[in-house]
Design a protein around this motif. Structure first.
Motif, PDB file in Angstrom:
ATOM      1  N   ARG A  46       0.659  -7.881   3.315  1.00  0.00           N
ATOM      2  CA  ARG A  46       0.398  -9.291   3.020  1.00  0.00           C
ATOM      3  C   ARG A  46       0.795  -9.610   1.587  1.00  0.00           C
ATOM      4  O   ARG A  46       0.924  -8.714   0.751  1.00  0.00           O
ATOM      5  N   GLN A  47       0.978 -10.878   1.329  1.00  0.00           N
ATOM      6  CA  GLN A  47       1.192 -11.312  -0.040  1.00  0.00           C
ATOM      7  C   GLN A  47      -0.147 -11.237  -0.757  1.00  0.00           C
ATOM      8  O   GLN A  47      -1.172 -11.651  -0.236  1.00  0.00           O
ATOM      9  N   HIS A  48      -0.134 -10.707  -1.963  1.00  0.00           N
ATOM     10  CA  HIS A  48      -1.375 -10.546  -2.724  1.00  0.00           C
ATOM     11  C   HIS A  48      -1.194 -11.144  -4.104  1.00  0.00           C
ATOM     12  O   HIS A  48      -0.373 -10.682  -4.895  1.00  0.00           O
ATOM     13  N   LYS A  49      -1.967 -12.209  -4.372  1.00  0.00           N
ATOM     14  CA  LYS A  49      -1.863 -12.935  -5.645  1.00  0.00           C
ATOM     15  C   LYS A  49      -0.422 -13.390  -5.841  1.00  0.00           C
ATOM     16  O   LYS A  49       0.114 -14.134  -5.035  1.00  0.00           O
ATOM     17  N   SER A  52       4.822 -10.646  -3.731  1.00  0.00           N
ATOM     18  CA  SER A  52       5.304 -10.797  -2.357  1.00  0.00           C
ATOM     19  C   SER A  52       5.192  -9.458  -1.636  1.00  0.00           C
ATOM     20  O   SER A  52       5.060  -8.405  -2.281  1.00  0.00           O
ATOM     21  N   PRO A  53       5.246  -9.443  -0.291  1.00  0.00           N
ATOM     22  CA  PRO A  53       5.212  -8.174   0.445  1.00  0.00           C
ATOM     23  C   PRO A  53       6.300  -7.193   0.006  1.00  0.00           C
ATOM     24  O   PRO A  53       6.056  -5.987  -0.086  1.00  0.00           O
ATOM     25  N   GLU A  54       7.486  -7.717  -0.298  1.00  0.00           N
ATOM     26  CA  GLU A  54       8.589  -6.853  -0.731  1.00  0.00           C
ATOM     27  C   GLU A  54       8.300  -6.230  -2.097  1.00  0.00           C
ATOM     28  O   GLU A  54       8.600  -5.052  -2.341  1.00  0.00           O
ATOM     29  N   GLU A  55       7.709  -7.024  -2.993  1.00  0.00           N
ATOM     30  CA  GLU A  55       7.347  -6.498  -4.313  1.00  0.00           C
ATOM     31  C   GLU A  55       6.246  -5.455  -4.189  1.00  0.00           C
ATOM     32  O   GLU A  55       6.247  -4.442  -4.909  1.00  0.00           O
ATOM     33  N   ARG A  56       5.327  -5.679  -3.277  1.00  0.00           N
ATOM     34  CA  ARG A  56       4.255  -4.707  -3.071  1.00  0.00           C
ATOM     35  C   ARG A  56       4.796  -3.417  -2.458  1.00  0.00           C
ATOM     36  O   ARG A  56       4.253  -2.337  -2.706  1.00  0.00           O
ATOM     37  N   LEU A  57       5.860  -3.522  -1.675  1.00  0.00           N
ATOM     38  CA  LEU A  57       6.500  -2.317  -1.134  1.00  0.00           C
ATOM     39  C   LEU A  57       7.060  -1.472  -2.266  1.00  0.00           C
ATOM     40  O   LEU A  57       6.937  -0.240  -2.247  1.00  0.00           O
ATOM     41  N   GLU A  58       7.673  -2.103  -3.255  1.00  0.00           N
ATOM     42  CA  GLU A  58       8.219  -1.376  -4.400  1.00  0.00           C
ATOM     43  C   GLU A  58       7.107  -0.621  -5.136  1.00  0.00           C
ATOM     44  O   GLU A  58       7.272   0.536  -5.529  1.00  0.00           O
ATOM     45  N   ILE A  59       5.974  -1.295  -5.325  1.00  0.00           N
ATOM     46  CA  ILE A  59       4.826  -0.663  -5.986  1.00  0.00           C
ATOM     47  C   ILE A  59       4.302   0.489  -5.145  1.00  0.00           C
ATOM     48  O   ILE A  59       3.965   1.560  -5.656  1.00  0.00           O
ATOM     49  N   LEU A  60       4.260   0.280  -3.835  1.00  0.00           N
ATOM     50  CA  LEU A  60       3.804   1.318  -2.905  1.00  0.00           C
ATOM     51  C   LEU A  60       4.669   2.571  -3.022  1.00  0.00           C
ATOM     52  O   LEU A  60       4.153   3.696  -3.108  1.00  0.00           O
ATOM     53  N   LEU A  61       5.974   2.401  -3.010  1.00  0.00           N
ATOM     54  CA  LEU A  61       6.891   3.541  -3.086  1.00  0.00           C
ATOM     55  C   LEU A  61       6.701   4.315  -4.383  1.00  0.00           C
ATOM     56  O   LEU A  61       6.760   5.548  -4.402  1.00  0.00           O
ATOM     57  N   ILE A  80       6.805  -6.043   7.564  1.00  0.00           N
ATOM     58  CA  ILE A  80       6.351  -7.108   8.458  1.00  0.00           C
ATOM     59  C   ILE A  80       5.300  -7.890   7.678  1.00  0.00           C
ATOM     60  O   ILE A  80       4.226  -7.366   7.385  1.00  0.00           O
ATOM     61  N   GLU A  81       5.626  -9.118   7.305  1.00  0.00           N
ATOM     62  CA  GLU A  81       4.653  -9.902   6.542  1.00  0.00           C
ATOM     63  C   GLU A  81       3.511 -10.331   7.462  1.00  0.00           C
ATOM     64  O   GLU A  81       3.727 -10.914   8.526  1.00  0.00           O
ATOM     65  N   GLY A  82       2.292 -10.020   7.040  1.00  0.00           N
ATOM     66  CA  GLY A  82       1.127 -10.352   7.846  1.00  0.00           C
ATOM     67  C   GLY A  82      -0.146 -10.110   7.065  1.00  0.00           C
ATOM     68  O   GLY A  82      -0.116  -9.644   5.924  1.00  0.00           O
ATOM     69  N   ASP A  83      -1.262 -10.405   7.705  1.00  0.00           N
ATOM     70  CA  ASP A  83      -2.561 -10.283   7.041  1.00  0.00           C
ATOM     71  C   ASP A  83      -3.618 -10.029   8.105  1.00  0.00           C
ATOM     72  O   ASP A  83      -3.795 -10.844   9.021  1.00  0.00           O
ATOM     73  N   CYS A  84      -4.323  -8.923   7.983  1.00  0.00           N
ATOM     74  CA  CYS A  84      -5.325  -8.554   8.988  1.00  0.00           C
ATOM     75  C   CYS A  84      -6.505  -9.517   9.027  1.00  0.00           C
ATOM     76  O   CYS A  84      -7.287  -9.502   9.986  1.00  0.00           O
TER      77      CYS A  84
END
Length: 487
Positions: A46-49, A52-61, A80-84
């Protein structure tokens, strides 16, 4: 080189993972990429603050130590952009069709783990998301396996032995959702203690309801449940002692390590700490054996080995030794922790050992024109200690037959690649590894500061005992005078 049984299972599979930005999700993703050969991995992010989801993927990696192999791995990952917390997981129709057509394995790790979370949000993420994911899974054309990650404390309202079986929840998911739809937030907050019943918080309550969703709505599906204990640092991968962030029990130990925390509500019985990389391994292994459809999905209690349980007494002993051998240059006070099961004694200790020094320091900060923060910090800390106290003074035994059989079913190669048996785990060295990782990476305190840190620790200890002696002597003198006066 021939592939192992688990590697063979995941070869050319398309895996959909939820909760990949969390501790366990990162390690599940990492293990799939480094030890297996999946065709594709879809991550629900999900987008957080402002990220974007793509930016969070970079941080995740980067945090999962995959940055160095980014070019090799990133081609296999799609976001997959989404939010539980949203209906239908917040997934677009196009992404839903992609998952239905391509996914072959689903690993559901996402959850709200905050004990004091509002019941509405906890229920949406921990219960409704499970319903929505099952609805999606039933539409997947070639679903081979699905794993739902629960918690060993989902049924903590049970006494003594918790078996690898389903238990009745406080209420059904249908009833819970109807109640949430017809009730405002304030009313829910006021009625939460009554709603959760014998469960200590909204986290464990909603996890219990979610398990019942699996029981009632996932019949004849290739699915299983993994119930890990308290997930802590990694034993081996991506590095010994690796941790994702300062949270949970890690935050407590860092506070004690720096001399900020001196008391807690706890007994001396075993505590079920589980290495995070081992937890990721059993999740991946369990999926391989969830391929057979069953009216009652198998459950794996993952709480370690009965032959090698860690008691809280031993844990604190290891902490004391570590603080003495490897003190931090950022240490603030003497390192000691008093454990008690008496809530009133705890309040007494918190006042004298935490709040009184905090008020003194904040007063000094006020005089110097600096920001006051210690009293507020301890007030928040005491609130958190109250939330976890239930688990520190209660003890459960766990049936682990399924987890043991799963380990026995693995080939020798899989046991080397995906270890999760804790029978021979050296707790002392594991605790030292986690402490050293936290010291270097969280406190930004490299090992070359150790001589300086040891000198600082000796000075603080000397000052502490001088002050304690100066305070005790007048009290002892007055008591002696009082005794002589009347007797």
């Amino acid at each position: 080189m021939a592939l192992s049984q688990i590697q063979e299972f995941y070869k050319n599979q398309t895996v959909f993972i939820t909760g990949s930005t969390g501790l366990l999700g990162k390690l599940v993703l990492r293990k799939l990429l480094t030890s297996c050969e999946p065709k594709k991995i879809y991550l629900l992010i999900r987008q957080h603050k402002d990220k974007s989801p793509e930016e969070r993927l970079e941080i995740l990696l980067e945090r999962a130590d995959l940055r160095r192999d980014k070019s090799e791995f990133k081609g296999k990952i799609s976001v997959i952009e989404g939010d539980c917390s949203l209906p239908g997981l917040g997934i677009s129709q196009d992404d839903r069709e992609t998952l239905v057509n391509e996914t072959t394995c689903i690993i559901h790790v996402a959850a709200i783990v905050k004990f004091s979370e509002h019941l509405r949000l906890a229920a949406y993420v921990n219960v409704r998301a499970v319903q929505d994911l099952l609805h999606l899974a039933k539409q997947v054309r070639d679903l081979k396996a699905m794993v739902h990650v629960s918690t060993a404390y989902s049924n903590c309202n049970q006494k003594d032995l918790i078996k690898e079986q389903f238990y009745e929840p406080g209420m059904t998911a249908t009833k819970l959702m109807k109640m949430l739809e017809s009730t405002d937030d304030e009313t829910i907050t006021n009625n939460t203690p009554e709603l959760v019943g014998s469960w200590p918080n909204t986290y464990t309550f909603t996890k219990a309801v979610a398990e019942n969703v699996i029981k009632t709505e996932a019949q004849d599906m290739p699915i299983c449940i993994v119930r890990p204990g308290i997930v802590v640092g990694a034993l081996q991968e991506p590095a010994p002692g690796w941790q994702d962030a300062i949270q949970g029990i890690t935050a407590f130990f860092i506070g004690a390590y720096l001399g900020l925390i001196h008391c807690q509500l706890a007994d001396t019985k075993p505590i079920y700490l589980i290495p995070s990389d081992y937890t990721a391994n059993i999740i991946l292994a369990a999926a391989c054996y969830a391929t057979e459809k069953s009216s009652l999905p198998p459950i794996y209690n993952y709480t370690g080995s009965e032959k090698n349980l860690l008691t809280k007494t031993k844990l604190y002993e290891y902490g004391k030794v570590t603080a003495k051998l490897y003190p931090s240059a950022h240490v603030i006070n003497v390192c000691f922790v008093i454990s008690t099961t008496n809530k009133y004694y705890l309040k007494f200790l918190q006042f004298w050992l935490h709040l009184v020094p905090a008020y003194i320091v904040d007063l000094i900060c006020l005089c110097l024109g600096k920001k006051r923060r210690f009293v507020k910090m301890y007030q928040k800390l005491h609130k958190v200690c109250g939330e976890v106290g239930y688990f520190n003074v209660n003890f459960w035994k766990y049936e682990t037959s399924n987890s043991e059989m799963l380990w026995k079913a693995l080939t020798e190669k899989d046991r080397e690649l995906f270890p999760f048996n804790m029978e021979n785990l050296e707790w002392k060295s594991f605790f030292e590894m986690c402490s050293m990782y936290a010291r270097i990476h969280f406190l930004k305190d490299p090992m070359h500061t150790l001589p300086q840190a040891k000198r600082k620790r000796k000075c603080i200890s000397f000052l502490y005992y001088c002050i304690a002696f100066a305070l005790v002597c007048p009290v002892a003198f007055m008591l002696n005078c009082y005794t002589n006066l009347f007797y």
